[in-house]
Scaffold this active site. Structure first.
Site, PDB file in Angstrom:
ATOM      1  N   LYS A 152       0.853  -1.208   0.000  1.00  0.00           N
ATOM      2  CA  LYS A 152       0.000   0.000   0.000  1.00  0.00           C
ATOM      3  C   LYS A 152       0.882   1.248   0.000  1.00  0.00           C
ATOM      4  O   LYS A 152       2.041   1.212   0.435  1.00  0.00           O
ATOM      5  CB  LYS A 152      -0.954   0.034   1.195  1.00  0.00           C
ATOM      6  CG  LYS A 152      -0.296   0.080   2.595  1.00  0.00           C
ATOM      7  CD  LYS A 152       0.113   1.468   3.071  1.00  0.00           C
ATOM      8  CE  LYS A 152       0.811   1.421   4.433  1.00  0.00           C
ATOM      9  NZ  LYS A 152       1.694   2.553   4.713  1.00  0.00           N
ATOM     10  N   PRO A 155       9.713  -4.110  -0.842  1.00  0.00           N
ATOM     11  CA  PRO A 155      10.872  -3.846   0.001  1.00  0.00           C
ATOM     12  C   PRO A 155      10.516  -3.839   1.493  1.00  0.00           C
ATOM     13  O   PRO A 155       9.405  -3.475   1.878  1.00  0.00           O
ATOM     14  CB  PRO A 155      11.374  -2.479  -0.468  1.00  0.00           C
ATOM     15  CG  PRO A 155      10.412  -1.973  -1.470  1.00  0.00           C
ATOM     16  CD  PRO A 155       9.443  -3.048  -1.814  1.00  0.00           C
ATOM     17  N   GLY A 171       7.651   1.289   4.696  1.00  0.00           N
ATOM     18  CA  GLY A 171       6.424   2.085   4.818  1.00  0.00           C
ATOM     19  C   GLY A 171       5.366   1.672   3.813  1.00  0.00           C
ATOM     20  O   GLY A 171       4.447   2.426   3.509  1.00  0.00           O
ATOM     21  N   SER A 192       0.719  -6.964   5.170  1.00  0.00           N
ATOM     22  CA  SER A 192       0.035  -7.633   4.073  1.00  0.00           C
ATOM     23  C   SER A 192       0.364  -9.127   4.077  1.00  0.00           C
ATOM     24  O   SER A 192      -0.511  -9.971   3.842  1.00  0.00           O
ATOM     25  CB  SER A 192       0.455  -6.973   2.751  1.00  0.00           C
ATOM     26  OG  SER A 192      -0.431  -7.303   1.729  1.00  0.00           O
ATOM     27  N   ASP A 229      -2.290  -1.799  10.337  1.00  0.00           N
ATOM     28  CA  ASP A 229      -2.545  -1.697   8.895  1.00  0.00           C
ATOM     29  C   ASP A 229      -3.145  -2.973   8.314  1.00  0.00           C
ATOM     30  O   ASP A 229      -3.510  -3.007   7.139  1.00  0.00           O
ATOM     31  CB  ASP A 229      -1.224  -1.448   8.132  1.00  0.00           C
ATOM     32  CG  ASP A 229      -0.682  -0.046   8.327  1.00  0.00           C
ATOM     33  OD1 ASP A 229      -1.427   0.815   8.825  1.00  0.00           O
ATOM     34  OD2 ASP A 229       0.490   0.172   7.968  1.00  0.00           O
TER      35      ASP A 229
HETATM   36  O1  C5P Z   1       0.217  -1.652  14.784  1.00  0.00           O
HETATM   37  P1  C5P Z   1       1.614  -1.807  14.346  1.00  0.00           P
HETATM   38  O2  C5P Z   1       2.252  -3.041  14.937  1.00  0.00           O
HETATM   39  O3  C5P Z   1       1.812  -1.748  12.878  1.00  0.00           O
HETATM   40  O4  C5P Z   1       2.405  -0.564  14.946  1.00  0.00           O
HETATM   41  C1  C5P Z   1       3.797  -0.544  15.055  1.00  0.00           C
HETATM   42  C2  C5P Z   1       4.203   0.608  15.963  1.00  0.00           C
HETATM   43  O5  C5P Z   1       3.944   1.857  15.326  1.00  0.00           O
HETATM   44  C3  C5P Z   1       3.462   0.682  17.284  1.00  0.00           C
HETATM   45  O6  C5P Z   1       4.072  -0.132  18.247  1.00  0.00           O
HETATM   46  C4  C5P Z   1       3.559   2.147  17.618  1.00  0.00           C
HETATM   47  O7  C5P Z   1       4.843   2.442  18.133  1.00  0.00           O
HETATM   48  C5  C5P Z   1       3.470   2.812  16.259  1.00  0.00           C
HETATM   49  N1  C5P Z   1       2.085   3.183  15.897  1.00  0.00           N
HETATM   50  C6  C5P Z   1       1.471   4.251  16.538  1.00  0.00           C
HETATM   51  N2  C5P Z   1       0.194   4.579  16.201  1.00  0.00           N
HETATM   52  C7  C5P Z   1      -0.462   3.916  15.236  1.00  0.00           C
HETATM   53  C8  C5P Z   1       0.147   2.845  14.557  1.00  0.00           C
HETATM   54  C9  C5P Z   1       1.425   2.510  14.912  1.00  0.00           C
HETATM   55  O8  C5P Z   1       2.054   4.885  17.412  1.00  0.00           O
HETATM   56  N3  C5P Z   1      -1.706   4.282  14.919  1.00  0.00           N
END
Ligand code: C5P
Length: 315
Positions: A11, A96, A100, A106, A138
């Site tokens: 994405k 990659p 980001g 995914s 995500d």
């Molecule tokens: O949810 P995910 O594991 O992808 O998030 C990774 C890290 O990114 C979280 O531990 C947090 O530090 C940060 N994050 C955040 N706020 C979000 C999504 C991610 O602070 N809405």
């Protein structure tokens, strides 16, 4: 033995606005996310020994219990109450890593969908989305795909109801030696921008409404008729990552030279960058224009299009 193949798309963020900090420590977001036709491929086959084995054609990717594919398999097995289930999984990695582009999320979504089918569990799409939300912010979007408004931590999806967004060309670039940790990027945002954070649900909702009614959604609803200029794209993480990473500054400067680009931005927490074009041909032409510059500065690049597909089982 039956094998199932699942595609897991990358994405890009067309909008990433950090609204505030939540009581659970995550950030409250308002985003527009869009899948593209750069996909990883996950092949799954059943085993009789209750193991969850993962292999990958990219040796640098961890394939142990820290990988979201293995985490997704373990969660699905636990929720199904069938600890004897096992699978061998092989990932062909094209997205990659640490870029980001939600490649890891995914992949985790592909494991949920693939193993649900492989093991004949019959979990509903809604049940899979709920498990996905537990595994990563995500991941619900990666299951659904297309172009969606994403709120909350990113897991609250709101389809864009206007005419379906057009299939745009995307020129994606990333320096192979550069990657960004998502927690680091959010930590920088918290350190540098928390004085701007909003704190009430009323203020959050005002920003969501502004996004729903704003110029980006208007540009998307114009379909292929890109006669009016696109608005600049907003990514609040770009504001904190760009000053720290010369490679992001350099990539953005190159993409901003392209006269036909509708918009240029960083995706998610970076460091991948993209330029949008009215179609794939526009992106391919732009890649030719910058081919020498990309080679000299060591950037990898991909010519893609936006798609309406999320994680999908290959028939
Ligand atoms: O949810 P995910 O594991 O992808 O998030 C990774 C890290 O990114 C979280 O531990 C947090 O530090 C940060 N994050 C955040 N706020 C979000 C999504 C991610 O602070 N809405």
């Amino acid at each position: 033995m039956a094998t199932i193949t699942v595609t897991a798309p990358a994405k890009i963020n067309l909008h990433l606005e950090v609204l505030g900090q939540r009581p659970d420590g995550f950030h409250e977001l308002a985003m527009v996310m869009q899948t593209i036709d750069l996909v990883d491929v996950l092949e799954l086959s059943p085993t009789a020994d209750a193991s969850l084995e993962l292999s990958c054609d990219q040796p640098e990717l961890p394939t142990d219990g820290s990988n979201l594919i293995v985490k997704a398999g373990a969660l699905l097995r636990e929720r199904s109450g069938l600890p004897e289930l096992g699978a061998r999984m092989h990932l062909r990695k094209r997205i990659p890593i640490g870029a980001g582009l939600a490649g890891g999320s995914s992949n985790g979504g592909a494991a949920l969908v693939g193993l649900n089918a492989l093991w004949g569990l019959g979990h509903t799409p809604e049940a899979l989305v709920a498990m996905a939300a537990e595994l990563g912010s995500d991941m619900p979007f990666c299951l659904a795909g297309g172009c969606q408004l994403c709120f909350g931590r990113g897991e609250v999806l709101e389809p864009i109801t206007a005419s379906p967004p057009p299939s745009l060309g995307v020129l994606l670039v990333k320096h192979p030696q550069s990657s960004v940790s998502t927690p680091w990027a959010y930590g920088r945002c918290q350190a540098l921008r928390s004085d701007r954070y909003l704190s009430s649900e009323l203020e959050f909702e005002q920003r969501r409404t502004a996004l729903r009614q704003g110029p980006l959604l208007e540009a998307l609803s114009r379909g292929g008729q890109q006669t009016v200029a696109w608005p600049p794209l907003r990514n609040d993480l770009q504001l904190v990552v760009e000053p720290e990473l010369p490679v992001v500054q350099q990539g953005l400067a190159l993409l901003r030279q392209l006269p036909d680009a509708l918009a240029v931005a960083m995706s998610g927490s970076g460091p991948s960058l993209y330029a949008l074009f009215k179609d794939r041909q526009g992106a391919a032409q732009a890649e030719q224009v910058l081919a020498d510059a990309f080679e000299q500065s060591g950037f990898d690049c991909w010519v893609c299009t936006t798609t309406s597909c999320g994680v999908s089982v290959v028939p």
